[in-house]
Structure formats: structure tokens, C-alpha cells
Design a protein around this motif. Sequence first.
Motif, PDB file in Angstrom:
ATOM      1  N   GLU A 121       3.861   6.680  11.546  1.00 30.06           N
ATOM      2  CA  GLU A 121       3.497   8.087  10.761  1.00 30.06           C
ATOM      3  C   GLU A 121       2.991   9.049  11.835  1.00 30.06           C
ATOM      4  N   ARG A 122       2.195   8.707  12.743  1.00 31.04           N
ATOM      5  CA  ARG A 122       1.605   9.328  13.833  1.00 31.04           C
ATOM      6  C   ARG A 122       2.857  10.238  14.645  1.00 31.04           C
ATOM      7  N   TYR A 125       4.044  13.109  12.750  1.00 31.19           N
ATOM      8  CA  TYR A 125       3.256  14.250  12.586  1.00 31.19           C
ATOM      9  C   TYR A 125       3.544  14.930  13.914  1.00 31.19           C
ATOM     10  N   TRP A 265      10.798  13.363   8.012  1.00 31.09           N
ATOM     11  CA  TRP A 265       9.195  13.336   8.570  1.00 31.09           C
ATOM     12  C   TRP A 265       8.238  13.449   7.632  1.00 31.09           C
ATOM     13  N   VAL A 266       7.344  14.284   7.772  1.00 31.21           N
ATOM     14  CA  VAL A 266       6.272  14.457   7.018  1.00 31.21           C
ATOM     15  C   VAL A 266       5.993  15.894   6.160  1.00 31.21           C
ATOM     16  N   ALA A 303      -0.834  19.730   9.899  1.00 27.88           N
ATOM     17  CA  ALA A 303      -0.420  18.722  10.466  1.00 27.88           C
ATOM     18  C   ALA A 303      -1.567  18.198  11.705  1.00 27.88           C
ATOM     19  N   ILE A 307      -3.369  14.551  11.070  1.00 25.55           N
ATOM     20  CA  ILE A 307      -2.544  13.628  11.655  1.00 25.55           C
ATOM     21  C   ILE A 307      -3.473  12.255  11.696  1.00 25.55           C
TER      22      ILE A 307
END
Lengths: 419, 172
Positions: A121-122, A125, A265-266, A303, A307
Motif C-alpha cells: 500500500e505504501r 501511495y 493504485w489508490v 496522499a 500515507i
Amino acid sequence: MANSHSIEAQGHNPDTDGSLPPEGSELDAHLQSKHMVINMGPSHPATHGTVRLKVELDGETIVKIDPEIGFLHRGFQKSCENVTWTQCLPYTDRLNYLSAMMNNFGFLNAVEKLIGLEIPERAQYIRVIGSELHRLTDHLTCVGATGLEMGGFAPFLYGMEARELIQDRVTELTGARLTTTFGRVGGINRDLPEGWADKVLRTLTRTEELLVEMDGLLTGNRIFVDRTKGTGVITAEDAIDFGWTGPALRACGVDHDLRKVQPYWVYDRLDFDVAVGEHGDNYDRYLVRMEEMRQSIRIIRQALDTIPAGPIIVDDWRIALPPKPEVYGTIEGVMAHFKLVMEGIQVPPGEVYDATEASNGELGWYLVSDGRGRPYKCHVRAPGFPVLAAVPHIIEGKMLADLIPTFDTINMIGGEVEQ
Amino acid sequence: MDRVSAHFPEAVVERYVDRAGGAWAVIHADSLPKVAAFLKNDAELEFKLFGSMDGVDRLHLAENDPRFEVIYILYSLKRREHVRFKVRVSEHKLVVPSLVPLFRGANWWERLTWDFYGIRFDGHPDLRRILLYEEFQGHPLRKDYALRDRQPLIPERPIKDIFRGPGTSGHS
């Protein structure tokens, strides 16, 4: 009359015979109006890249225009097909050196789809932050140069100031100013530097101030509006038919952004609006880019705010290089490192078409793997290619002076168009 | 693609799903304009945005007969999705019907495919090279075109100590 007498005294003149001013109209200047073909380029200050435009003019009207590209062609596909997947990354950077990270991450996204890999996930971001930073630099350059070529040097300087500030942040993050090579299959290269987020927030505040300055100098400017409003017009149907995407298509009034319609992605967790124009002319393309920059700033702020902590690359030694202590201390680490460097990532055989929203539109990748460490086929769908293909349609029958703002606002990038 | 199969059962050779879940269809070259026109004009599909196209040389793949493929990507703003399909052509008859009458965006992409793979497009108004120059011999993205094959228009000067790219011996 003395005047007509002096013309006769000069004898036969093929250029002016047949178009002598009638009696009493000496004060009307005679303008030549035969067809002529002029070459713009291959290297012209207003074309932002090596493209040769063969323009056939009737007076100031463009009768026919034939863009000739390929001066920058360097065999992108062939080069990629002869190196490992990871070694393609520097090539993808050079497709558009103002938004290197976007091209980089777009390619990686396609490769990860091909492997069937979910990145941490990081890392997602950080990819969003990097992409939006580079969207800012790309649009700042485009808008600044548009202002410059309409005669305004100050907006260009403001754009450059903001761009340099952002590129300083990019340098701190990636270690390179333009060609960053920051991504890796399965994540990214390294984590955010300490204190970097605060610096970015301060940079964004300054960028906003500079955007206000540029906006004030251009949006209401008489010369700028006169030269961009109503020029370079394309209808939404024609733009779709030509395959336009990105800000150029949105300026025609089509609400289409891959970040919204197929979020990667996010992006689906972040709140932002899609800038949409109305008329499809140069002015709207400029306005859409200005609005997109404000939205990018919004995205980066959110973001950085949300994050999460965690790993930045997958923990799989078949894909990501092992940590250095493992490489120096264990035989498994050495072997994994050696295999990855010498043979490349073993991507399972198959094919994929995947697209992300780059600064100028849909950046698509069609990749074929034959199961070995190198791409078997690596096709890039550069957003600038269909946009440039439509230039003759837009500009034929219009004035030569309209060509400059049109070429500015479609933002053709030589590196990606010519592969 | 279900609708295409239902309308033109004879046109679709094969259907499969790629590794990312994208559905592909292999179309007969002869029925390509028919299928593309249906995809574009059908009221429920409206794949009007010409996304991309390119060739693939399958010389070194396990299934390499017929040798070439031409891939097409279209996008529908209504359905918010891509459609992916391809046409297979053999080395002996490298002709595919042109989609330029249907999509003006196909013009440059078909020139690109001709330039790099030597696949001709029947009905293209102006089929000439786009990225390479007219005097260029051969089609460089074919797998049997050597990576190191150079065709400079002006003789190149020898340059010492320069590495000339991947897959080479390192000498110019």
C-alpha cells in the motif's frame, strides 16, 4: 500618372504583372497570393521537439499540412525486447522526460498485471505522489511555454520557478532530476526521505501562489485570449474518432479520466475532480491543464496526509532484489541477487494491455512475455501520437498563426510519439 | 464480445482471457471491417475511441503459425471499458483490411505497423513509412531483423570507447 509611368519604365515583371493596382488605388498594398510550401522544422523554436511540418500556404491560410515525425526515433520497442524487464525502466523514463515517473510506473503497472502481483500500500501511495508531482511539472512546462509563444515571458518564468521547486523535491526523492528510474517491479526503489513531506507541502503552497500569478497574467490577457479562443477547434466526435485522450479530449467536454473510470493504485480513495472543458479549442485545453494542476496539488496533499507505514516493495526474492545484508551474508541472498541481475524477472508467459492516465492522456502498454526474463513484445500507446495525427484535420484552412497555439496546447512530446 | 460472437459466429476464430483478466478475440482478417463497424456503431457498445494498434512477430514463440498478429484496442466511453481483438496473418499474405474508413485515428497507427512489420493495409489512403525514412530497407521490429543492423543515411564516423547499446559486442 507618374506612378503608372514608372512601373512601365521598369519593364516586364512576372511577379506583379496582372495584379497591377487599378487607377487611383496606389494606396492599397499589393500582397502576393500564390501558393507556397514552407518547412517548419525539423527544429523550430515553437514545436517543442524535432518535428517537420510541411505547410502549403495560400497567403496566410494553411491549405495543406503534413507532419513528418521520426527524427527522434531510437528503437524503443526493439531495445526493450533485448534487455530484461527491469532494464527497460530507463528507456521508459525517456519517453517523456518531464513526467518520467508516470511512464515508469505505467510500465510497471502493466508488468505487475502480467505477473499478477499486488504491490504494498505504501508503494501505491508513493507512486501516486510521484505521478502527480510529475503531472505538475509537465503541465507547468506546457502552459508556461504556451504563454511564452504568445509573447508573455513572465508566465513562463513563473512556471519554470514552480517546476524547478518541484524538481528539487523529485531529486531529493529519487536522486535524479529528469530521468528518475524510480520504480521497481513490485514496488519502488526507496522510501521517502526524512522531512521530505513537509518540504513538499511548502513547495505546493508556493506552486499555488505561482499558479495564481500565471492565471492572472494569462487567463484574462487580451492577446492570449484572442489567439487561443476559437482557434485549434475540434469537436468531441472528431477527437474520439482520432483516439484522443487526456486533457485534450476533456477540453472537448468529454468527462473521461482513467484515474476515475478504472482506478489504479489508490486513486479511488483520494478525492479530486476531473477538469472538463467545453469548446475543444486552445483556450479550453489551457484551462483544463490549469485546473488539473490544482487537482494534482489536492491529491498530493491528501496522499501525504493518509500515507500508511509499511514496506515499499514486495518481499519476494524472485521479483525484488533481496536486502543487502542478505546478499552479503547468505547464499540464498547471493543466488537470488545473481539470478535477478543476470536473467531478469521470470514473468510468466502471457499478454496484457494495461493503461494509466499520464499527463497527456492514456499511456497504454501491450506486453507479451514468453516466460523468459525479457519482454517478447513491448508496445507503447503514446498519448501524443493520435493527438498529433489529428493536427492536419484541425489546422487545414486556418491561419498560419493558429498553428503555434495549437501545437502548444496539444503538447506533442517527441520522445513518446517517436518511440 | 459475446454480442460479436452472437452476431458473427463465423468471424471469431478464438476467444480467451489474458493474465490481467482482459478478454481477447481473434478475428478473421476478412471480417475485420464488419466486426469493427459493429463494435463502433452498435447502440449498446459504441466502441468509438480508437485506442491503439500494433503488430506482433511471433517468430520465436511456440505457436508461430501464422507468423504475424495485428492487435487492436478500442475504448467505449459509454461502457467505460476497452475491447481487445486481433487478427492473424501469415507471412505469405501480409494484407489486412484497413480501418481508416471507419476510424480516422487508425491512419497513423496503420502506417506505424506497416513501417515496423511490413504488414500492408488494404484500402489505406496513404500507406508510407512514418518513423523511418523512405530509403530504409526492411522492417526493423521483425524478430529476424538484427538488432545491430544499421542503415545510416550518412556514413557514420568511428567513435572509440562508446558502448552502443544492449545485446552488442560493445564496439561500434
